[in-house]
Scaffold this active site. Structure first.
Site, PDB file in Angstrom:
ATOM      1  N   LYS A 156       0.844  -1.204   0.000  1.00 34.35           N
ATOM      2  CA  LYS A 156       0.000   0.000   0.000  1.00 34.35           C
ATOM      3  C   LYS A 156       0.875   1.249   0.000  1.00 34.35           C
ATOM      4  CE  LYS A 156      -0.350   0.235   4.993  1.00 34.35           C
ATOM      5  NZ  LYS A 156      -0.453   1.431   5.740  1.00 34.35           N
TER       6      LYS A 156
ATOM      7  N   HIS B 256      10.463 -11.936  -7.425  1.00 28.71           N
ATOM      8  CA  HIS B 256      11.070 -11.894  -6.098  1.00 28.71           C
ATOM      9  C   HIS B 256      11.457 -10.486  -5.633  1.00 28.71           C
ATOM     10  CE1 HIS B 256      11.545 -16.026  -7.536  1.00 28.71           C
ATOM     11  NE2 HIS B 256      11.274 -16.347  -6.282  1.00 28.71           N
TER      12      HIS B 256
ATOM     13  N   ASN C 133       7.681  -0.939  20.414  1.00 31.05           N
ATOM     14  CA  ASN C 133       7.701   0.421  20.944  1.00 31.05           C
ATOM     15  C   ASN C 133       8.459   0.421  22.264  1.00 31.05           C
ATOM     16  OD1 ASN C 133       6.016   1.656  18.908  1.00 31.05           O
ATOM     17  ND2 ASN C 133       4.337   0.457  19.778  1.00 31.05           N
TER      18      ASN C 133
ATOM     19  N   SER D 183      19.638  -6.897 -10.461  1.00 33.60           N
ATOM     20  CA  SER D 183      19.222  -7.995  -9.591  1.00 33.60           C
ATOM     21  C   SER D 183      19.882  -7.913  -8.226  1.00 33.60           C
ATOM     22  CB  SER D 183      19.592  -9.338 -10.224  1.00 33.60           C
ATOM     23  OG  SER D 183      18.802  -9.572 -11.360  1.00 33.60           O
TER      24      SER D 183
END
Length: 185
Positions: A41, A54, A85, A111
């Site tokens: 995302k 990969h 944390n 690569s």
């Protein structure tokens, strides 16, 4: 593996859709994605890019048009990664700072190269296989090594020193090939 909640142009080719993990990202027209790739995302892939098998493209990465990401390229997105944390609880989204990375138009990443977050890789630049990029790469630069260092310029062909495992041209390391200017919108 899923393809979820992403904006993917109609003509994008995902060779093995069951063997990728793609979520919350954008992939531009004419791009190709190989197997065993994760695109997270908050990342963007431009038009006519090739993302080879990969490879890992994490949140915060922007890849402009016509970029080649070879097999096993890894991006990072946290300068100070930690699993927990200060109170000992596991870190989750929002507990760490995502540092953006930009790969400009026409660049090629070799690569197994590693791109440490916070850098910009210039237009038409070439990152050698296995390089670890920790600093910005200028437009047209050829970089290699750990850490990656400038060893040439794509506008002038191959670096002067011949590769020890192959036969190279004999005209002073210059291929004579012309390199196009950076991509146009």
């Amino acid at each position: 593996m899923p393809i979820n909640s992403s904006i993917i142009a109609d003509d994008v080719v995902i060779s093995y859709p069951d063997l990728v993990n793609i979520y919350g990202c954008q992939i531009g027209a004419g791009s190709r994605v190989g197997p065993f790739v994760e695109i997270q995302k908050g990342s963007t892939i431009g038009r006519r890019c090739k993302i080879s098998s990969h490879s890992f493209i994490c949140e915060g990465v922007t890849i402009e048009d016509e970029v080649m990401v070879a097999h096993g390229v890894m991006f990072t997105n946290g300068l100070y990664p930690r699993s927990t944390n200060e109170d000992g609880s596991l870190q989750r989204d929002g507990d760490w700072e995502c540092t953006p990375t930009l790969v400009k138009c026409g660049a090629s990443l070799g690569s197994n190269s590693t791109i440490v977050c916070g850098v910009t890789i210039g237009a038409q630049a070439l990152v050698g296989a296995g390089a670890v990029v920790t600093r910005d790469v200028p437009d047209f630069a050829i970089v290699a090594g750990v850490p990656a260092r400038v060893i040439g310029d794509v506008r002038f062909g191959r670096p002067e020193a011949p590769h020890p495992n192959s036969l190279r041209n004999t005209n002073g390391g210059h291929s004579g090939a012309e390199v196009n200017e950076p991509c146009q919108a």
